[in-house]
Scaffold this motif. Structure first.
Motif, PDB file in Angstrom:
ATOM      1  N   ASP A   8     -39.810  23.131 -10.570  1.00 60.37           N
ATOM      2  CA  ASP A   8     -40.954  24.002 -10.349  1.00 60.37           C
ATOM      3  C   ASP A   8     -42.209  23.130 -10.267  1.00 60.37           C
ATOM      4  O   ASP A   8     -42.139  21.895 -10.415  1.00 60.37           O
ATOM      5  CB  ASP A   8     -41.061  25.086 -11.424  1.00 60.37           C
ATOM      6  CG  ASP A   8     -41.304  24.544 -12.831  1.00 60.37           C
ATOM      7  OD1 ASP A   8     -41.813  23.411 -12.971  1.00 60.37           O
ATOM      8  OD2 ASP A   8     -40.987  25.268 -13.798  1.00 60.37           O
ATOM      9  N   LEU A   9     -43.349  23.732 -10.028  1.00 62.13           N
ATOM     10  CA  LEU A   9     -44.565  22.941  -9.815  1.00 62.13           C
ATOM     11  C   LEU A   9     -45.067  22.276 -11.087  1.00 62.13           C
ATOM     12  O   LEU A   9     -45.951  21.404 -11.031  1.00 62.13           O
ATOM     13  CB  LEU A   9     -45.669  23.820  -9.209  1.00 62.13           C
ATOM     14  CG  LEU A   9     -45.366  24.416  -7.830  1.00 62.13           C
ATOM     15  CD1 LEU A   9     -46.625  25.021  -7.232  1.00 62.13           C
ATOM     16  CD2 LEU A   9     -44.742  23.408  -6.887  1.00 62.13           C
ATOM     17  N   ASP A  10     -44.517  22.653 -12.242  1.00 68.43           N
ATOM     18  CA  ASP A  10     -44.858  21.981 -13.495  1.00 68.43           C
ATOM     19  C   ASP A  10     -43.919  20.826 -13.795  1.00 68.43           C
ATOM     20  O   ASP A  10     -44.043  20.170 -14.841  1.00 68.43           O
ATOM     21  CB  ASP A  10     -44.816  22.978 -14.659  1.00 68.43           C
ATOM     22  CG  ASP A  10     -45.903  24.031 -14.552  1.00 68.43           C
ATOM     23  OD1 ASP A  10     -47.018  23.683 -14.110  1.00 68.43           O
ATOM     24  OD2 ASP A  10     -45.640  25.202 -14.895  1.00 68.43           O
ATOM     25  N   GLY A  11     -42.948  20.588 -12.905  1.00 70.46           N
ATOM     26  CA  GLY A  11     -42.034  19.467 -13.088  1.00 70.46           C
ATOM     27  C   GLY A  11     -40.773  19.797 -13.859  1.00 70.46           C
ATOM     28  O   GLY A  11     -39.990  18.888 -14.175  1.00 70.46           O
ATOM     29  N   ASN A  12     -40.562  21.074 -14.184  1.00 70.85           N
ATOM     30  CA  ASN A  12     -39.360  21.461 -14.910  1.00 70.85           C
ATOM     31  C   ASN A  12     -38.167  21.568 -13.958  1.00 70.85           C
ATOM     32  O   ASN A  12     -38.262  22.215 -12.907  1.00 70.85           O
ATOM     33  CB  ASN A  12     -39.570  22.805 -15.606  1.00 70.85           C
ATOM     34  CG  ASN A  12     -40.724  22.777 -16.577  1.00 70.85           C
ATOM     35  OD1 ASN A  12     -40.773  21.934 -17.473  1.00 70.85           O
ATOM     36  ND2 ASN A  12     -41.681  23.682 -16.395  1.00 70.85           N
ATOM     37  N   VAL A  13     -37.046  20.950 -14.323  1.00 71.10           N
ATOM     38  CA  VAL A  13     -35.855  20.983 -13.477  1.00 71.10           C
ATOM     39  C   VAL A  13     -35.274  22.392 -13.469  1.00 71.10           C
ATOM     40  O   VAL A  13     -35.035  22.990 -14.524  1.00 71.10           O
ATOM     41  CB  VAL A  13     -34.802  19.974 -13.970  1.00 71.10           C
ATOM     42  CG1 VAL A  13     -33.491  20.144 -13.194  1.00 71.10           C
ATOM     43  CG2 VAL A  13     -35.328  18.550 -13.831  1.00 71.10           C
ATOM     44  N   GLN A  14     -35.036  22.916 -12.274  1.00 67.92           N
ATOM     45  CA  GLN A  14     -34.445  24.240 -12.115  1.00 67.92           C
ATOM     46  C   GLN A  14     -32.952  24.176 -11.822  1.00 67.92           C
ATOM     47  O   GLN A  14     -32.185  25.039 -12.247  1.00 67.92           O
ATOM     48  CB  GLN A  14     -35.153  24.985 -10.977  1.00 67.92           C
ATOM     49  CG  GLN A  14     -36.642  25.154 -11.194  1.00 67.92           C
ATOM     50  CD  GLN A  14     -36.949  25.937 -12.461  1.00 67.92           C
ATOM     51  OE1 GLN A  14     -36.609  27.108 -12.571  1.00 67.92           O
ATOM     52  NE2 GLN A  14     -37.600  25.290 -13.417  1.00 67.92           N
ATOM     53  N   ALA A  15     -32.524  23.158 -11.087  1.00 67.15           N
ATOM     54  CA  ALA A  15     -31.109  22.976 -10.766  1.00 67.15           C
ATOM     55  C   ALA A  15     -30.916  21.531 -10.342  1.00 67.15           C
ATOM     56  O   ALA A  15     -31.812  20.911  -9.758  1.00 67.15           O
ATOM     57  CB  ALA A  15     -30.675  23.919  -9.641  1.00 67.15           C
ATOM     58  N   THR A  16     -29.727  20.979 -10.639  1.00 69.78           N
ATOM     59  CA  THR A  16     -29.456  19.603 -10.233  1.00 69.78           C
ATOM     60  C   THR A  16     -27.957  19.364 -10.114  1.00 69.78           C
ATOM     61  O   THR A  16     -27.158  20.005 -10.803  1.00 69.78           O
ATOM     62  CB  THR A  16     -30.071  18.590 -11.215  1.00 69.78           C
ATOM     63  OG1 THR A  16     -29.927  17.259 -10.688  1.00 69.78           O
ATOM     64  CG2 THR A  16     -29.413  18.671 -12.580  1.00 69.78           C
ATOM     65  N   THR A  17     -27.606  18.432  -9.230  1.00 68.83           N
ATOM     66  CA  THR A  17     -26.232  17.953  -9.132  1.00 68.83           C
ATOM     67  C   THR A  17     -26.093  16.566  -9.757  1.00 68.83           C
ATOM     68  O   THR A  17     -25.031  15.958  -9.692  1.00 68.83           O
ATOM     69  CB  THR A  17     -25.790  17.865  -7.666  1.00 68.83           C
ATOM     70  OG1 THR A  17     -26.635  16.932  -6.974  1.00 68.83           O
ATOM     71  CG2 THR A  17     -25.879  19.235  -6.976  1.00 68.83           C
ATOM     72  N   ASP A  18     -27.167  16.058 -10.352  1.00 68.72           N
ATOM     73  CA  ASP A  18     -27.248  14.694 -10.854  1.00 68.72           C
ATOM     74  C   ASP A  18     -26.754  14.613 -12.300  1.00 68.72           C
ATOM     75  O   ASP A  18     -27.389  15.151 -13.217  1.00 68.72           O
ATOM     76  CB  ASP A  18     -28.698  14.212 -10.754  1.00 68.72           C
ATOM     77  CG  ASP A  18     -28.860  12.738 -11.061  1.00 68.72           C
ATOM     78  OD1 ASP A  18     -28.139  12.216 -11.922  1.00 68.72           O
ATOM     79  OD2 ASP A  18     -29.723  12.094 -10.437  1.00 68.72           O
ATOM     80  N   LYS A  19     -25.666  13.939 -12.510  1.00 68.20           N
ATOM     81  CA  LYS A  19     -25.071  13.798 -13.844  1.00 68.20           C
ATOM     82  C   LYS A  19     -26.015  13.070 -14.800  1.00 68.20           C
ATOM     83  O   LYS A  19     -26.225  13.507 -15.942  1.00 68.20           O
ATOM     84  CB  LYS A  19     -23.750  13.040 -13.735  1.00 68.20           C
ATOM     85  CG  LYS A  19     -23.088  12.716 -15.070  1.00 68.20           C
ATOM     86  CD  LYS A  19     -21.786  11.957 -14.836  1.00 68.20           C
ATOM     87  CE  LYS A  19     -21.152  11.534 -16.156  1.00 68.20           C
ATOM     88  NZ  LYS A  19     -19.867  10.803 -15.932  1.00 68.20           N
ATOM     89  N   THR A  20     -26.585  11.960 -14.351  1.00 66.93           N
ATOM     90  CA  THR A  20     -27.458  11.164 -15.217  1.00 66.93           C
ATOM     91  C   THR A  20     -28.683  11.961 -15.643  1.00 66.93           C
ATOM     92  O   THR A  20     -29.091  11.925 -16.813  1.00 66.93           O
ATOM     93  CB  THR A  20     -27.893   9.871 -14.500  1.00 66.93           C
ATOM     94  OG1 THR A  20     -26.728   9.112 -14.149  1.00 66.93           O
ATOM     95  CG2 THR A  20     -28.787   9.028 -15.395  1.00 66.93           C
ATOM     96  N   LEU A  21     -29.281  12.692 -14.705  1.00 63.04           N
ATOM     97  CA  LEU A  21     -30.444  13.512 -15.046  1.00 63.04           C
ATOM     98  C   LEU A  21     -30.064  14.590 -16.047  1.00 63.04           C
ATOM     99  O   LEU A  21     -30.810  14.854 -17.006  1.00 63.04           O
ATOM    100  CB  LEU A  21     -31.015  14.143 -13.779  1.00 63.04           C
ATOM    101  CG  LEU A  21     -32.220  15.067 -13.955  1.00 63.04           C
ATOM    102  CD1 LEU A  21     -33.374  14.346 -14.638  1.00 63.04           C
ATOM    103  CD2 LEU A  21     -32.669  15.635 -12.610  1.00 63.04           C
ATOM    104  N   SER A  22     -28.924  15.230 -15.869  1.00 63.08           N
ATOM    105  CA  SER A  22     -28.471  16.257 -16.811  1.00 63.08           C
ATOM    106  C   SER A  22     -28.272  15.673 -18.199  1.00 63.08           C
ATOM    107  O   SER A  22     -28.596  16.307 -19.207  1.00 63.08           O
ATOM    108  CB  SER A  22     -27.160  16.890 -16.320  1.00 63.08           C
ATOM    109  OG  SER A  22     -27.367  17.646 -15.154  1.00 63.08           O
ATOM    110  N   GLN A  23     -27.762  14.461 -18.264  1.00 62.66           N
ATOM    111  CA  GLN A  23     -27.582  13.804 -19.563  1.00 62.66           C
ATOM    112  C   GLN A  23     -28.925  13.561 -20.232  1.00 62.66           C
ATOM    113  O   GLN A  23     -29.086  13.779 -21.438  1.00 62.66           O
ATOM    114  CB  GLN A  23     -26.814  12.495 -19.384  1.00 62.66           C
ATOM    115  CG  GLN A  23     -25.349  12.688 -19.024  1.00 62.66           C
ATOM    116  CD  GLN A  23     -24.641  11.398 -18.660  1.00 62.66           C
ATOM    117  OE1 GLN A  23     -25.248  10.482 -18.091  1.00 62.66           O
ATOM    118  NE2 GLN A  23     -23.361  11.309 -18.972  1.00 62.66           N
ATOM    119  N   ARG A  24     -29.908  13.119 -19.460  1.00 62.44           N
ATOM    120  CA  ARG A  24     -31.235  12.870 -20.021  1.00 62.44           C
ATOM    121  C   ARG A  24     -31.893  14.156 -20.494  1.00 62.44           C
ATOM    122  O   ARG A  24     -32.616  14.172 -21.497  1.00 62.44           O
ATOM    123  CB  ARG A  24     -32.129  12.184 -18.984  1.00 62.44           C
ATOM    124  CG  ARG A  24     -31.743  10.763 -18.653  1.00 62.44           C
ATOM    125  CD  ARG A  24     -32.940   9.964 -18.171  1.00 62.44           C
ATOM    126  NE  ARG A  24     -33.619  10.605 -17.053  1.00 62.44           N
ATOM    127  CZ  ARG A  24     -33.395  10.324 -15.781  1.00 62.44           C
ATOM    128  NH1 ARG A  24     -32.489   9.417 -15.444  1.00 62.44           N
ATOM    129  NH2 ARG A  24     -34.058  10.939 -14.834  1.00 62.44           N
TER     130      ARG A  24
END
Length: 348
Positions: free
Chosen positions: A82-98
């Motif tokens: 979103d425009l505040d930088g909050n992740v809404q959805a991802t396919t990235d394993k490393t990002l999900s871990q973080r």
């Protein structure tokens, strides 16, 4: 087969709904907010039709994605914010871990996405259209170009000729997308079968298809005195289900489930009872009777060929599996599958 697929499974990327009738001024306030945010945060972003904004892009060396007529399917990874930088959805394993949202049983990685008004918002489709295979893009999509398919009026994502029409008729959530476009194609089943052929060559060299999109390799012969199975037999089966990347999504063996981080304390592990039909593999059921639960065709067709004591490995395309739906967070749409089987015994 490309436009016969109604890929409703991709509604996860959609936000809000598009109204059927125009309402003047629907996005007046939203537009003012978005323009102010854009000037403050990304003044150098480049506007491209129909009104999305490119923050950065690295062109790949492959074909231009172009329109849905050029490549109806996109094989891609993505993260949306979103425009505040909050992740809404991802396919990235490393990002999900973080982020602390990682689940070891989920699939992370590239996914097949349907394009056009069947599969994605106008803004996301426009962003992909200008990319080449192997390229990456960071793009801002205003809410009116990120409108979803409205379940009350239409199963299609809205498409109009101008941004002004979207502004009058559609609402949605402003999103920033990081897109990594790996591939694009029109015939998804051919693409899957090409992947299967490469996988089969590695794990069962020399084995050919037994039917379209299906490979089977016997890894242990049945007992010499094992009778052929007949309709009405109940067999007990151990199995391991995997994606082609090796990630396990199902098994009857508790220790294996624990090792692969898919163990469920609410599941009863142990060999699975299967009702056998020797005349029609589509009538094979999970359970002890013909009224048991259905199983996917690839699973049933492998067992249809086996006898008690036999072990084998099968590979099959999603047309014999979960097709465009996938299965939860473990099996993405259009996924070829691998199963390793052992028929342990037959009920006497």
């Amino acid at each position: 087969m490309k436009k016969t697929v109604i890929a409703l499974a991709f509604a996860v990327l959609a936000f809000s709904a598009c109204e059927k009738t125009a309402t003047t001024g629907k996005n007046d306030a939203a537009r003012k907010y978005f323009d102010a945010w854009l000037v403050t945060n990304y003044p150098e972003a480049v506007r491209v039709e129909p009104g999305i904004y490119i923050i950065s892009e690295t062109q790949g060396e492959g074909e231009l994605a172009g329109t849905e007529d050029d490549h109806y399917f996109a094989y891609m990874e993505y993260t949306s914010y979103d425009l505040d930088g909050n992740v809404q959805a991802t396919t990235d394993k490393t990002l999900s871990q973080r982020l602390g949202t990682y689940d070891a049983s989920y699939y992370y990685g590239p996914k097949v996405m349907v394009r056009g008004n069947v599969g994605m918002s106008a803004g996301l489709d426009a962003a992909i259209a200008r990319m080449r295979m192997g390229g990456k893009s960071k793009v801002i999509i205003p809410g009116w170009l990120n409108a979803s398919a409205s379940q009350s009026t239409s199963y299609l994502y809205p498409r109009y000729d101008t941004e002004e029409e979207y502004l009058k008729k559609c609402t949605g959530t402003n999103l920033i997308y990081d897109i990594d476009l790996r591939d694009g194609f029109n015939d998804v089943y051919k693409w899957e079968n090409d992947s299967l052929a490469r996988c089969a060559q590695k794990i069962m060299p020399g084995v050919d298809t037994l039917k379209y999109g299906f490979y089977y390799n016997q890894t242990q012969a049945p007992a010499a005195d094992a009778d052929s199975l007949v309709t009405g037999d109940v067999i007990y089966v151990n199995y391991y289900g995997r994606l082609l990347n090796g990630q396990m999504f199902a098994t009857t063996v508790a220790d294996s489930a624990k090792f692969h981080n898919i163990y469920d304390s609410g599941t009863t592990y142990g060999s699975q009872a299967v009702y056998f039909d020797s005349d029609d593999y589509t009538n094979i059921k999970l359970g002890t009777s013909s009224s048991g639960n259905d199983c996917i065709d690839g699973f049933a067709y492998a067992l249809f060929r086996m006898r008690v004591g036999e072990k084998g490995t099968c590979l099959f395309y999603s047309g014999l599996g979960y097709s465009y739906n996938g299965s939860g967070s473990k099996i993405p749409p259009y996924s070829p599958l691998r199963f390793d089987f052992e028929i342990v015994s037959k009920k006497e």
